[in-house]
Design a protein around this motif. Structure first.
Motif, PDB file in Angstrom:
ATOM      1  N   HIS A   1       0.857  -1.189   0.000  1.00 22.24           N
ATOM      2  CA  HIS A   1       0.000   0.000   0.000  1.00 22.24           C
ATOM      3  C   HIS A   1       0.889   1.233   0.000  1.00 22.24           C
TER       4      HIS A   1
ATOM      5  N   LEU B   1      -1.919   6.353   0.039  1.00 18.98           N
ATOM      6  CA  LEU B   1      -3.113   5.547   0.303  1.00 18.98           C
ATOM      7  C   LEU B   1      -3.263   5.283   1.795  1.00 18.98           C
TER       8      LEU B   1
ATOM      9  N   HIS C   1      -6.295   6.497   4.010  1.00 18.90           N
ATOM     10  CA  HIS C   1      -7.156   5.486   4.622  1.00 18.90           C
ATOM     11  C   HIS C   1      -7.395   5.772   6.101  1.00 18.90           C
TER      12      HIS C   1
ATOM     13  N   ALA D   1     -10.661   6.989   8.186  1.00 23.36           N
ATOM     14  CA  ALA D   1     -11.227   6.217   9.296  1.00 23.36           C
ATOM     15  C   ALA D   1     -11.545   7.139  10.477  1.00 23.36           C
TER      16      ALA D   1
ATOM     17  N   ILE E   1     -14.626   9.224   9.573  1.00 22.86           N
ATOM     18  CA  ILE E   1     -15.844   8.401   9.579  1.00 22.86           C
ATOM     19  C   ILE E   1     -16.305   8.132  11.013  1.00 22.86           C
TER      20      ILE E   1
ATOM     21  N   TYR F   1      -8.385  11.277  -2.432  1.00 25.29           N
ATOM     22  CA  TYR F   1      -8.386   9.827  -2.672  1.00 25.29           C
ATOM     23  C   TYR F   1      -8.952   9.517  -4.060  1.00 25.29           C
TER      24      TYR F   1
ATOM     25  N   HIS G   1      -4.704   3.501  -9.701  1.00 21.92           N
ATOM     26  CA  HIS G   1      -4.903   2.597  -8.563  1.00 21.92           C
ATOM     27  C   HIS G   1      -6.265   1.909  -8.633  1.00 21.92           C
TER      28      HIS G   1
ATOM     29  N   TYR H   1      -6.703  -7.448  -4.404  1.00 19.40           N
ATOM     30  CA  TYR H   1      -7.998  -7.532  -3.724  1.00 19.40           C
ATOM     31  C   TYR H   1      -8.853  -8.575  -4.430  1.00 19.40           C
TER      32      TYR H   1
ATOM     33  N   GLN I   1     -13.739  -8.057  -1.868  1.00 15.36           N
ATOM     34  CA  GLN I   1     -13.142  -6.790  -1.426  1.00 15.36           C
ATOM     35  C   GLN I   1     -13.426  -5.683  -2.435  1.00 15.36           C
TER      36      GLN I   1
ATOM     37  N   VAL J   1     -18.504   1.047  -0.764  1.00 15.51           N
ATOM     38  CA  VAL J   1     -18.406   2.017   0.331  1.00 15.51           C
ATOM     39  C   VAL J   1     -17.994   3.386  -0.209  1.00 15.51           C
TER      40      VAL J   1
ATOM     41  N   ILE K   1     -22.593   2.225   5.493  1.00 21.40           N
ATOM     42  CA  ILE K   1     -21.176   2.379   5.839  1.00 21.40           C
ATOM     43  C   ILE K   1     -20.861   1.596   7.119  1.00 21.40           C
TER      44      ILE K   1
ATOM     45  N   PHE L   1     -20.597  -1.936   6.188  1.00 23.31           N
ATOM     46  CA  PHE L   1     -19.301  -2.146   5.535  1.00 23.31           C
ATOM     47  C   PHE L   1     -18.195  -2.284   6.581  1.00 23.31           C
ATOM     48  N   ILE L   2     -18.185  -1.348   7.542  1.00 22.54           N
ATOM     49  CA  ILE L   2     -17.114  -1.378   8.546  1.00 22.54           C
ATOM     50  C   ILE L   2     -17.145  -2.703   9.306  1.00 22.54           C
TER      51      ILE L   2
ATOM     52  N   VAL M   1     -13.867  -4.876   9.037  1.00 22.01           N
ATOM     53  CA  VAL M   1     -13.049  -5.144  10.218  1.00 22.01           C
ATOM     54  C   VAL M   1     -13.060  -6.646  10.536  1.00 22.01           C
TER      55      VAL M   1
ATOM     56  N   MET N   1      -1.156  -2.100   5.919  1.00 18.64           N
ATOM     57  CA  MET N   1      -1.923  -0.867   5.758  1.00 18.64           C
ATOM     58  C   MET N   1      -1.347   0.229   6.651  1.00 18.64           C
TER      59      MET N   1
HETATM   60  C1  HEM Z   1     -10.449   0.119  12.509  1.00 18.09           C
HETATM   61  C2  HEM Z   1     -10.896   0.275  11.310  1.00 18.09           C
HETATM   62  C3  HEM Z   1     -10.253  -0.189  10.020  1.00 18.09           C
HETATM   63  C4  HEM Z   1      -9.277  -1.137   9.800  1.00 18.09           C
HETATM   64  C5  HEM Z   1      -8.570  -1.992  10.818  1.00 18.09           C
HETATM   65  C6  HEM Z   1      -9.048  -1.169   8.363  1.00 18.09           C
HETATM   66  C7  HEM Z   1      -8.125  -1.974   7.725  1.00 18.09           C
HETATM   67  C8  HEM Z   1      -7.902  -2.034   6.360  1.00 18.09           C
HETATM   68  C9  HEM Z   1      -6.923  -2.871   5.709  1.00 18.09           C
HETATM   69  C10 HEM Z   1      -5.977  -3.815   6.415  1.00 18.09           C
HETATM   70  C11 HEM Z   1      -7.031  -2.662   4.364  1.00 18.09           C
HETATM   71  C12 HEM Z   1      -6.209  -3.359   3.275  1.00 18.09           C
HETATM   72  C13 HEM Z   1      -6.871  -4.667   2.940  1.00 18.09           C
HETATM   73  C14 HEM Z   1      -5.961  -5.565   2.104  1.00 18.09           C
HETATM   74  O1  HEM Z   1      -4.808  -5.235   1.890  1.00 18.09           O
HETATM   75  O2  HEM Z   1      -6.472  -6.625   1.679  1.00 18.09           O
HETATM   76  C15 HEM Z   1      -8.061  -1.686   4.143  1.00 18.09           C
HETATM   77  C16 HEM Z   1      -8.464  -1.178   2.919  1.00 18.09           C
HETATM   78  C17 HEM Z   1      -9.530  -0.311   2.735  1.00 18.09           C
HETATM   79  N1  HEM Z   1     -10.344   0.213   3.746  1.00 18.09           N
HETATM   80 FE1  HEM Z   1     -10.108  -0.031   5.744  1.00 18.09          FE
HETATM   81  N2  HEM Z   1      -9.895  -0.274   7.767  1.00 18.09           N
HETATM   82  C18 HEM Z   1     -10.636   0.344   8.743  1.00 18.09           C
HETATM   83  C19 HEM Z   1     -11.621   1.299   8.570  1.00 18.09           C
HETATM   84  C20 HEM Z   1     -12.109   1.686   7.336  1.00 18.09           C
HETATM   85  C21 HEM Z   1     -13.208   2.597   7.151  1.00 18.09           C
HETATM   86  C22 HEM Z   1     -13.980   3.283   8.273  1.00 18.09           C
HETATM   87  C23 HEM Z   1     -13.386   2.712   5.804  1.00 18.09           C
HETATM   88  C24 HEM Z   1     -14.402   3.512   5.051  1.00 18.09           C
HETATM   89  C25 HEM Z   1     -15.628   3.725   5.441  1.00 18.09           C
HETATM   90  C26 HEM Z   1     -12.399   1.889   5.161  1.00 18.09           C
HETATM   91  C27 HEM Z   1     -12.283   1.739   3.795  1.00 18.09           C
HETATM   92  C28 HEM Z   1     -11.296   1.013   3.148  1.00 18.09           C
HETATM   93  C29 HEM Z   1     -11.108   1.001   1.702  1.00 18.09           C
HETATM   94  C30 HEM Z   1     -11.973   1.769   0.676  1.00 18.09           C
HETATM   95  C31 HEM Z   1      -9.989   0.206   1.445  1.00 18.09           C
HETATM   96  C32 HEM Z   1      -9.366  -0.063   0.074  1.00 18.09           C
HETATM   97  C33 HEM Z   1      -8.363   1.072  -0.128  1.00 18.09           C
HETATM   98  C34 HEM Z   1      -7.769   1.094  -1.532  1.00 18.09           C
HETATM   99  O3  HEM Z   1      -6.969   0.208  -1.866  1.00 18.09           O
HETATM  100  O4  HEM Z   1      -8.029   2.068  -2.257  1.00 18.09           O
HETATM  101  N3  HEM Z   1     -11.629   1.276   6.113  1.00 18.09           N
HETATM  102  N4  HEM Z   1      -8.586  -1.313   5.392  1.00 18.09           N
END
Ligand code: HEM
Lengths: 240, 208
Positions: free
Chosen positions: B8, B12, B16, B20, B23, B75, B84, B116, B120, B127, B171, B174-175, B179, B192
């Motif tokens: 990542h 990004l 991200h 978070a 949100i 973004y 991306h 992904y 995913q 989202v 949303i 989704f979260i 998570v 990440m």
């Molecule tokens: C504690 C909260 C969160 C954790 C632990 C978390 C963790 C992660 C991780 C580990 C990834 C990468 C997944 C992968 O590599 O397979 C990811 C991607 C992503 N997350 Fe989260 N996330 C959190 C909250 C959120 C929230 C609140 C949103 C939006 C409402 C969000 C939207 C996204 C999106 C859109 C991606 C893809 C990003 C991209 O590649 O453009 N995440 N998240």
């Protein structure tokens, strides 16, 4: 400094607990002389939102109007006190005091206001809480009144004080909007005590709390007058 | 030594986590605002809201929205301009979503580093769409007079409120799934945060 929380430390603590504001954690919130960073931050953002709303405000955009059949009945009372405590103002002795940047500061009697040209509107009042009602008001357009008393129309604020101690203020651009009126009548009859007798501001381009009731003084000023709710943290402009 | 290619990229990761934060503040304060005039037969318990009272909640909400909008615009701009979105989210077919969902439910969906899966992709695109819907319906609730065309588009003030609430609900769902998936495959989390490292071109996989 305006306060946003009844217990700001708890409020901030919760935000911190949620990991939301790690950047603010360096502060000592116990020290009375130490500025409260959360308050300052929210204040600055609220001021910024005032500016954005002033820029978004278009004096030609009218608030939507409604059909008589859409009027909310019975009307909804709302204030920071119970309906039984609504101020009883004697219209016969009531005077509207004028202050600040106004050429002719002679106080107004209700009969003089009733003799002015009126504008009637069926508009929606949206409360900051999220509910809305439709009502019919009629009264003197504020821009008419301000011109009549030779007010400085380039001043920044119009401030309003009420019989119950409530006060508020609006920007001059919104004060001059054609739908901003000093309302005398509500639902076709003179205002009653709970709905702001004898005179209230009706401004459908702003939220409900910017529509003060039972007005006793009106001022024009360049000094920020604040307001009852605004000083507690509600956004000042609060435009719709 | 080969050049380190992060799983990542830094922009990004920053976006991200800023998102978070925004949100969480928006949802917590939004619940407090909803509680002032609920339109469903429930309110959110005070302990899970942000802002203490309506004025505080609105102040937090209208502060955090700037972070969400600016960060979101960066973004979207970055995601489109850098390719991306095209590389990571596309292609996406209903067949692939069904296949990967079925595999995921049987816990047979392998996690490929830096790629992904279809579930995913669907969740992320979904989202992003919900975020845009939340911003637009929020603007309609905020400015039903000045932005009357937007308010009309949603069917008026009250329906804008309902749409805004639905976007929030989506949303939150989704979260929950997002998570949960991270909890099931926890090794994706460090990447990440620190960026991680893509497998070397010679095929040796380097664990992040
Ligand atoms: C504690 C909260 C969160 C954790 C632990 C978390 C963790 C992660 C991780 C580990 C990834 C990468 C997944 C992968 O590599 O397979 C990811 C991607 C992503 N997350 Fe989260 N996330 C959190 C909250 C959120 C929230 C609140 C949103 C939006 C409402 C969000 C939207 C996204 C999106 C859109 C991606 C893809 C990003 C991209 O590649 O453009 N995440 N998240």
């Amino acid at each position: 400094m305006k306060s946003f929380g009844l217990d700001r430390r708890k409020l901030l603590g919760r935000a911190l607990a949620l990991g939301a504001l790690g950047s603010l954690s360096g502060c000592d919130f116990d020290h009375p002389n130490h500025p409260d960073l959360a308050d300052r931050f929210l204040r600055a953002m609220s001021d910024w939102n005032d500016e954005v709303q002033a820029a978004l405000f278009d004096p030609r955009t009218l608030a939507p109007t409604f059909k008589p059949s859409q009027i909310t009945r019975p009307p909804r009372f709302n204030a920071f006190y119970d309906i039984s405590q609504a101020p009883q103002v004697d219209a016969a002795t009531w005077r509207l005091a004028l202050t600040g940047r106004i050429g002719d500061k002679r106080p107004w009697r209700i009969g003089q206001l009733r003799a002015m040209p009126r504008e009637s509107q069926i508009t929606r009042l949206i409360c900051v809480e999220g509910w809305r009602v439709v009502g019919q008001w009629s009264g003197v357009p504020l821009h008419h009144f301000l011109r009549k008393v030779n007010a400085d129309l380039r001043a920044r604020y119009v401030s309003i004080h009420c019989a119950d101690g409530y006060f508020s203020s609006i920007d001059m651009a919104s004060a001059l909007h054609p739908q901003t009126i000093l309302a005398l009548d509500f639902l076709g009859a003179p205002l009653t005590a709970p709905f702001g007798a004898p005179l209230r501001l009706r401004i459908p381009t702003k939220l409900g709390f910017k529509n003060p009731k039972s007005i006793v003084a009106l001022g024009v000023t360049n000094t920020y007058p604040g307001g009852y709710w605004e000083n507690q943290g509600y956004n000042w402009f609060s435009g719709s | 030594m080969a050049k380190r290619v992060p799983i990542h990229p830094l922009p990004l990761r920053i976006m991200h986590w800023l998102n978070a934060i925004a949100i969480v503040v928006l949802i917590g304060s939004g619940w407090e605002i909803y509680d002032a005039s609920p339109f469903l037969p429930f309110t959110f318990p005070q302990w899970m809201t942000i802002g203490q009272w309506l004025g505080g909640a609105i102040a937090w909400h209208l502060a955090a929205i700037w972070l969400l909008m600016l960060n979101g615009l960066f973004y979207l701009g970055w995601g489109i301009a850098s390719g991306h979105f095209r590389r990571k989210f596309l292609p996406l077919s209903p067949r692939a979503v069904l296949r990967d969902t079925a595999a995921a439910l049987r816990f047979r969906l392998p996690h490929e580093v830096g790629v992904y899966n279809a579930v995913q992709r669907l969740l992320y695109l979904g989202v992003i769409a919900l975020g845009i819907l939340a911003v637009l319906s929020g603007l309609a609730v905020w400015k039903p007079v000045q932005l009357w065309w937007l308010s009309d588009l949603f069917g008026g003030f009250f329906i804008s409120r309902v749409v805004h609430f639905c976007a929030m609900t989506g949303i939150v769902l989704f979260i929950a799934v997002h998570v949960l998936l991270v909890a099931l495959v926890p090794r994706v989390l460090p990447a990440m945060i620190t960026g991680g490292r893509l497998p070397e071109p010679d095929g040796r996989e380097v664990r992040p």
